[in-house]
Design a protein around this motif. Structure first.
Motif, short mmCIF file in Angstrom:
data_model
loop_
_atom_site.label_atom_id
_atom_site.label_comp_id
_atom_site.label_asym_id
_atom_site.label_seq_id
_atom_site.Cartn_x
_atom_site.Cartn_y
_atom_site.Cartn_z
N THR A 165 7.06 50.94 57.42
CA THR A 165 5.76 51.50 57.02
C THR A 165 4.84 51.62 58.23
OG1 THR A 165 6.07 50.34 54.94
CG2 THR A 165 3.88 51.22 55.36
N MET A 166 4.91 50.60 59.10
CA MET A 166 4.06 50.63 60.31
C MET A 166 4.36 51.86 61.16
SD MET A 166 4.13 46.87 61.97
CE MET A 166 2.61 46.86 62.89
N ILE A 219 7.23 40.62 69.08
CA ILE A 219 6.43 40.62 67.84
C ILE A 219 5.53 39.38 67.80
CG2 ILE A 219 6.50 40.65 65.30
CD1 ILE A 219 9.20 42.15 65.54
N GLU A 277 4.79 37.53 61.29
CA GLU A 277 3.34 37.64 61.04
C GLU A 277 2.88 36.43 60.20
OE1 GLU A 277 2.16 40.82 58.47
OE2 GLU A 277 0.09 40.74 59.18
N GLY A 284 9.83 41.08 61.14
CA GLY A 284 8.48 41.21 61.69
C GLY A 284 7.46 40.61 60.74
N1 LIG Z 1 8.43 45.50 64.30
C1 LIG Z 1 7.27 44.91 63.94
N2 LIG Z 1 6.33 44.66 64.87
C2 LIG Z 1 5.18 44.06 64.53
N3 LIG Z 1 4.86 43.68 63.28
C3 LIG Z 1 5.77 43.92 62.33
C4 LIG Z 1 7.00 44.54 62.61
N4 LIG Z 1 7.69 44.66 61.46
C5 LIG Z 1 6.92 44.14 60.51
N5 LIG Z 1 5.76 43.70 61.01
C6 LIG Z 1 4.66 43.04 60.25
O1 LIG Z 1 5.07 42.99 58.90
C7 LIG Z 1 4.19 43.73 58.06
C8 LIG Z 1 5.03 44.52 57.07
O2 LIG Z 1 5.76 45.50 57.78
P1 LIG Z 1 6.14 46.90 57.15
O3 LIG Z 1 5.37 47.09 55.87
O4 LIG Z 1 6.02 47.95 58.17
O5 LIG Z 1 7.64 46.66 56.78
P2 LIG Z 1 8.65 47.60 56.01
O6 LIG Z 1 9.87 47.68 56.86
O7 LIG Z 1 7.99 48.87 55.64
O8 LIG Z 1 8.95 46.69 54.76
P3 LIG Z 1 9.40 47.09 53.28
O9 LIG Z 1 10.78 47.61 53.40
O10 LIG Z 1 9.33 45.75 52.59
O11 LIG Z 1 8.39 48.08 52.78
C9 LIG Z 1 3.40 44.61 58.98
O12 LIG Z 1 2.08 44.80 58.50
C10 LIG Z 1 3.39 43.86 60.29
O13 LIG Z 1 2.32 42.97 60.35
#
Ligand SMILES: Nc1ncnc2c1ncn2[C@@H]1O[C@H](COP(=O)(O)OP(=O)(O)OP(=O)(O)O)[C@@H](O)[C@H]1O
Length: 410
Positions: A200-201, A331, A363, A359
């Motif tokens: 999502t990030m 991270i 956090e 990640g």
């Molecule tokens: N590679 C990364 N670098 C920095 N922070 C990260 C990273 N991955 C995850 N995070 C932290 O974890 C939180 C959730 O990440 P994110 O929503 O992007 O994950 P996702 O892969 O989309 O998860 P999901 O599959 O559960 O939707 C982010 O807000 C961030 O704070």
């Protein structure tokens, strides 16, 4: 409602058995007449009750018929543009944008305000004011004008960042390059990998970089929360993106609407199918060089229907894995940037201690370490706080497993 009449008193006469015959007969006759009179009163009351029952039946029938008509007649959605006075408003019907001056019933008069979404009947009379709950469109999408995530906030997945920039950012920022070379940029990008790894990030960071509106829709919610509305909401999603170009459409948990077709033919499956067909048709009719880019994400790549991966659809696949040791170190550094950390912190050994952390886990670890510092009345977070946080998270995780297993076997 009228109250039931009270029952007449039961007639009663004490008749002395020692009375002479003629007097006893006279007394019994009197008693008999009392009984006849009460009987007549009761018959009248019974007849009245019957008539009342009949009237109530008729009323129930009428209300039921009205209810049926109301249920079967379709209502249209409109937005109140202006309230002219207590009795008149201007509404604009959705879909055809027709503006109509209409009267408003006294029941709703003081509740309607400009901007409200309302349901109107054939003659545009407002039937109900739709509250936020009914506004599935607003609820099913998360819209951010310019998300506050930058590429510098994402650690450990540099290669994935590069690929996403090339496939999503560049066609938005420099569409002419693709025209000059004569190729179509990828239509949709699919990010797949474990939860909390930054998918999502990544999508948000592209929207930030390109000054695009970020519009997120979660596949699982379409299926669970907005039953029966999935395909309409997918159409709305693309319409919304067109209204707000440049835009990044982010479909999270796409597996919920695009899983391999199963053998079962339940109505739920049919509904999910319709939602997916709508998504495919929106993508097929899409201008690849336009100002809208589509990113989808899934944790269940194995479950996806291959139809969505065909050329012109999600034709660029990018795996976003769990961070490796160096990734975890990066991270950790990112998530402690805003924290008051001590000089003794050794991110390299913490990265060793956090194998298997995503990640998102890192956090939470940083927040938990901060909590330990607060508990120990310090305003600086030290290495030991992180070690205690690791221990706590690991204990919490195992107790979660235990409690969920306990629940399961209850
Ligand atoms: N590679 C990364 N670098 C920095 N922070 C990260 C990273 N991955 C995850 N995070 C932290 O974890 C939180 C959730 O990440 P994110 O929503 O992007 O994950 P996702 O892969 O989309 O998860 P999901 O599959 O559960 O939707 C982010 O807000 C961030 O704070």
């Amino acid at each position: 409602m009228s109250r039931s009449p009270s029952l007449p008193d039961r007639p009663h006469r004490d008749i002395d058995p020692d009375l002479p015959d003629d007097e006893r007969i006279e007394a019994l006759r009197g008693h008999y007449e009392d009984l006849v009179e009460v009987n007549e009163q009761l018959s009248d009351q019974l007849e009245e009750a019957d008539q009342r029952r009949q009237r109530l039946h008729e009323r129930v029938d009428r209300v039921e018929r009205e209810n049926e008509t109301l249920k079967s007649s379709s209502l249209y959605i409109a937005t109140v543009e202006d309230v002219l006075d207590d009795e008149e408003v201007i509404v604009k019907q959705h879909g055809n944008n027709q503006e109509v001056l209409t009267e408003i019933s006294s029941r709703l008069a003081d509740r309607v305000a400009a901007g409200d979404r309302v349901a109107v009947n054939d003659s545009f009379a407002i039937q109900t004011i739709l509250d936020a709950e009914t506004d599935a469109r607003a609820q099913s999408m998360e819209i951010t004008e310019r998300p506050e995530v930058g590429y510098e906030d994402i650690g450990g997945i540099d290669e994935q960042v590069r690929e996403v920039r090339e496939a999503v950012e560049q066609p938005l920022a420099e569409p002419e390059i693709f025209e000059e070379v004569g190729i179509e940029p990828p239509s949709g990008v699919l990010l797949y990998g474990p939860p909390g790894t930054g998918k999502t990030m990544l999508a948000k960071a592209v929207a930030n970089k390109t000054d695009a509106t970020f519009i997120k829709m979660a596949g699982s919610e379409l299926v669970r929360k907005f039953i029966g509305e999935g395909s309409r909401l997918v159409r709305d999603l693309f319409e919304m993106a067109r209204e707000r170009e440049p835009a990044i459409i982010f479909i999270d948990e796409i597996d919920a609407i695009a899983a391999t077709r199963t053998e079962s033919k339940t109505s739920g499956d049919a509904e999910v199918q319709r939602t997916m067909m709508q998504l495919l048709s929106e993508m097929d009719g899409f201008e690849a060089r336009g100002e809208i880019r589509i990113i989808a994400a899934t944790n269940r790549f194995d479950m996806l229907d291959r139809a969505i991966l065909r050329p012109g659809r999600f034709d660029r696949l990018i795996e976003v894995p769990e961070p490796d040791r160096d990734g975890r170190e990066q991270i950790l550094e990112i998530h402690t940037r805003g924290m008051n950390v001590g000089d003794d912190i050794d991110f390299a050994t913490l990265a060793d201690d956090t194998e298997g952390y995503s990640g998102a886990d890192i956090e939470s670890l940083a927040t938990e370490a901060g909590m330990f510092a607060i508990r120990n009345e310090r305003d600086e977070v030290c290495h030991q706080d992180f070690l205690e946080a690791v221990e706590k998270i690991e204990n919490d995780d195992s107790s979660d497993v235990i409690s969920s297993a306990g629940y399961f076997y209850q």
